[in-house]
Design a protein around this motif. Structure first.
Motif, PDB file in Angstrom:
ATOM      1  N   ILE A   1       2.707  10.499 134.730  1.00  0.00           N
ATOM      2  CA  ILE A   1       3.098  11.831 135.183  1.00  0.00           C
ATOM      3  C   ILE A   1       4.617  11.985 135.150  1.00  0.00           C
ATOM      4  O   ILE A   1       5.150  13.005 134.692  1.00  0.00           O
ATOM      5  N   VAL A   2       5.335  10.962 135.604  1.00  0.00           N
ATOM      6  CA  VAL A   2       6.805  11.028 135.601  1.00  0.00           C
ATOM      7  C   VAL A   2       7.331  11.153 134.173  1.00  0.00           C
ATOM      8  O   VAL A   2       8.233  11.945 133.901  1.00  0.00           O
ATOM      9  N   ARG A   3       6.753  10.383 133.249  1.00  0.00           N
ATOM     10  CA  ARG A   3       7.202  10.488 131.847  1.00  0.00           C
ATOM     11  C   ARG A   3       6.956  11.889 131.289  1.00  0.00           C
ATOM     12  O   ARG A   3       7.782  12.424 130.540  1.00  0.00           O
ATOM     13  N   ALA A   4       5.837  12.473 131.654  1.00  0.00           N
ATOM     14  CA  ALA A   4       5.533  13.813 131.160  1.00  0.00           C
ATOM     15  C   ALA A   4       6.509  14.846 131.716  1.00  0.00           C
ATOM     16  O   ALA A   4       6.936  15.767 131.001  1.00  0.00           O
TER      17      ALA A   4
ATOM     18  N   ALA B   1       7.204   7.385 142.819  1.00  0.00           N
ATOM     19  CA  ALA B   1       7.644   7.312 141.429  1.00  0.00           C
ATOM     20  C   ALA B   1       8.598   8.453 141.089  1.00  0.00           C
ATOM     21  O   ALA B   1       9.588   8.263 140.373  1.00  0.00           O
ATOM     22  N   ILE B   2       8.310   9.643 141.600  1.00  0.00           N
ATOM     23  CA  ILE B   2       9.194  10.796 141.368  1.00  0.00           C
ATOM     24  C   ILE B   2      10.572  10.536 141.971  1.00  0.00           C
ATOM     25  O   ILE B   2      11.604  10.749 141.332  1.00  0.00           O
ATOM     26  N   GLU B   3      10.584  10.056 143.191  1.00  0.00           N
ATOM     27  CA  GLU B   3      11.863   9.836 143.870  1.00  0.00           C
ATOM     28  C   GLU B   3      12.619   8.656 143.266  1.00  0.00           C
ATOM     29  O   GLU B   3      13.854   8.679 143.186  1.00  0.00           O
ATOM     30  N   ALA B   4      11.891   7.639 142.790  1.00  0.00           N
ATOM     31  CA  ALA B   4      12.558   6.517 142.118  1.00  0.00           C
ATOM     32  C   ALA B   4      13.210   6.967 140.820  1.00  0.00           C
ATOM     33  O   ALA B   4      14.194   6.368 140.369  1.00  0.00           O
TER      34      ALA B   4
ATOM     35  N   VAL C   1       9.754  18.597 142.284  1.00  0.00           N
ATOM     36  CA  VAL C   1       8.386  18.479 141.774  1.00  0.00           C
ATOM     37  C   VAL C   1       7.401  18.770 142.901  1.00  0.00           C
ATOM     38  O   VAL C   1       7.401  18.088 143.931  1.00  0.00           O
ATOM     39  N   LEU C   2       6.571  19.786 142.710  1.00  0.00           N
ATOM     40  CA  LEU C   2       5.535  20.112 143.669  1.00  0.00           C
ATOM     41  C   LEU C   2       4.333  19.211 143.418  1.00  0.00           C
ATOM     42  O   LEU C   2       3.735  19.234 142.339  1.00  0.00           O
ATOM     43  N   VAL C   3       3.979  18.398 144.411  1.00  0.00           N
ATOM     44  CA  VAL C   3       2.877  17.449 144.299  1.00  0.00           C
ATOM     45  C   VAL C   3       1.681  18.010 145.059  1.00  0.00           C
ATOM     46  O   VAL C   3       1.725  18.144 146.283  1.00  0.00           O
ATOM     47  N   THR C   4       0.611  18.325 144.338  1.00  0.00           N
ATOM     48  CA  THR C   4      -0.541  18.982 144.955  1.00  0.00           C
ATOM     49  C   THR C   4      -1.681  18.022 145.285  1.00  0.00           C
ATOM     50  O   THR C   4      -2.745  18.457 145.721  1.00  0.00           O
TER      51      THR C   4
ATOM     52  N   GLN D   1      -3.723  10.324 148.409  1.00  0.00           N
ATOM     53  CA  GLN D   1      -3.522   9.873 147.033  1.00  0.00           C
ATOM     54  C   GLN D   1      -2.122  10.153 146.506  1.00  0.00           C
ATOM     55  O   GLN D   1      -1.811   9.788 145.377  1.00  0.00           O
ATOM     56  N   ALA D   2      -1.284  10.790 147.301  1.00  0.00           N
ATOM     57  CA  ALA D   2      -0.004  11.277 146.782  1.00  0.00           C
ATOM     58  C   ALA D   2       1.127  10.252 146.869  1.00  0.00           C
ATOM     59  O   ALA D   2       2.142  10.403 146.191  1.00  0.00           O
ATOM     60  N   GLY D   3       0.964   9.210 147.675  1.00  0.00           N
ATOM     61  CA  GLY D   3       2.088   8.320 147.960  1.00  0.00           C
ATOM     62  C   GLY D   3       2.706   7.671 146.738  1.00  0.00           C
ATOM     63  O   GLY D   3       3.935   7.652 146.578  1.00  0.00           O
TER      64      GLY D   3
END
Length: 259
Positions: free
Chosen positions: A243-246, A26-29, A11-14, A19-21
């Motif tokens: 975002i993770v659910r989407a 959540a993505i890694e979890a 997942v590319l986080v822009t 604000q990204a932490g």
């Protein structure tokens, strides 16, 4: 696996670094692999310049914070005015600083939602200050002025496009073209604009085949206009779990998009 819905997904986080932490965690979890590629940098303005901007202005009756960045860099300038927050993340930042949020959307997380609140419908003769970064949407100010308010802006930070080296950009391009990046998170129209500006034109085809996830219907419209056929997904909200659910939901067909 149910407890790893993003297993194997890059997942590319822009989002800006600051604000990204939460989203990265959540993505890694969820079993995903986060790839940080901030497309906006946040630079606070010199407090002395902010103070100079306020010279001669009337004290506001209402101050509106449009983002967490506005809270972080501008809460000290709110005085004794009633405080309004555009969405839940902004409200949480205000409350985290031990201040009270007087006006917030009953539902939603954008300017349109905030403008539906009764406290912002009867503003004739009141002074409203919008605390924000450089530029941005004019909807709040335009609508409140139409309702009779005296509206001014206080810019407390600047948003700018980061500088990347050619090898850094090439590395992201290769990961897109190889399919290593399965989803891209874009939180705003400005983020989407900067992403397109930073990536070389040769990446457009790969990006158009990659799932773009956003909480903003305005971004979905931009994607439709500028990357026809891109399998874009509208998240239920801007929170990390939304975002993770989407990302984990079944992808839309490339012939159409969620809206």
């Amino acid at each position: 696996m149910a407890d790893a819905p993003l297993a194997g997904v890059g997942v590319l986080v822009t989002r800006p670094v600051e604000q990204a932490g939460e989203l990265i965690s959540a993505i890694e979890a969820a079993g995903g692999r986060s790839i940080a590629f901030p497309v906006i940098e946040i630079a606070p303005r010199d407090p002395q310049r902010v103070q100079a901007d306020l010279s001669g202005r009337d004290d506001p009756d209402i101050v509106i914070f449009v983002s967490r960045n506005a809270v972080e860099h501008g809460l000290a300038w709110s005085g004794d005015a009633a405080i309004a927050a555009v969405g839940p993340a902004t409200a949480a930042a205000i409350e985290g600083a031990a201040r009270v949020v007087d006006i917030r959307p009953a539902s939603g997380f954008d300017s349109e939602s905030l403008l539906e609140e009764p406290a912002l419908k009867d503003v004739s003769g009141k002074t409203v200050r919008i605390i924000r970064g450089n530029g941005g949407r004019e909807l709040l100010a335009t609508t409140l002025r139409e309702r009779g308010a005296n509206v001014d802006y206080l810019e407390v930070y600047a948003r700018r496009m980061p500088g990347y080296t050619e090898p850094q950009i090439d590395a992201i391009g290769r990961r897109l073209e190889s399919g290593e990046i399965g989803a891209v998170v874009v939180m705003s129209v400005e983020s989407f604009d900067n992403l397109l500006a930073l990536l070389p034109g040769s990446c457009r085809r790969a990006l158009a085949k990659t799932r773009l996830v956003t909480p903003a219907s305005r971004v979905i419209k931009e994607i439709k206009d500028r990357l026809p056929g891109c399998p874009a997904t509208l998240a239920d909200g801007p929170g990390a779990d939304d975002i993770v659910r989407a990302i984990a939901a079944p992808a839309p067909h490339r012939s159409g998009q969620n809206s």
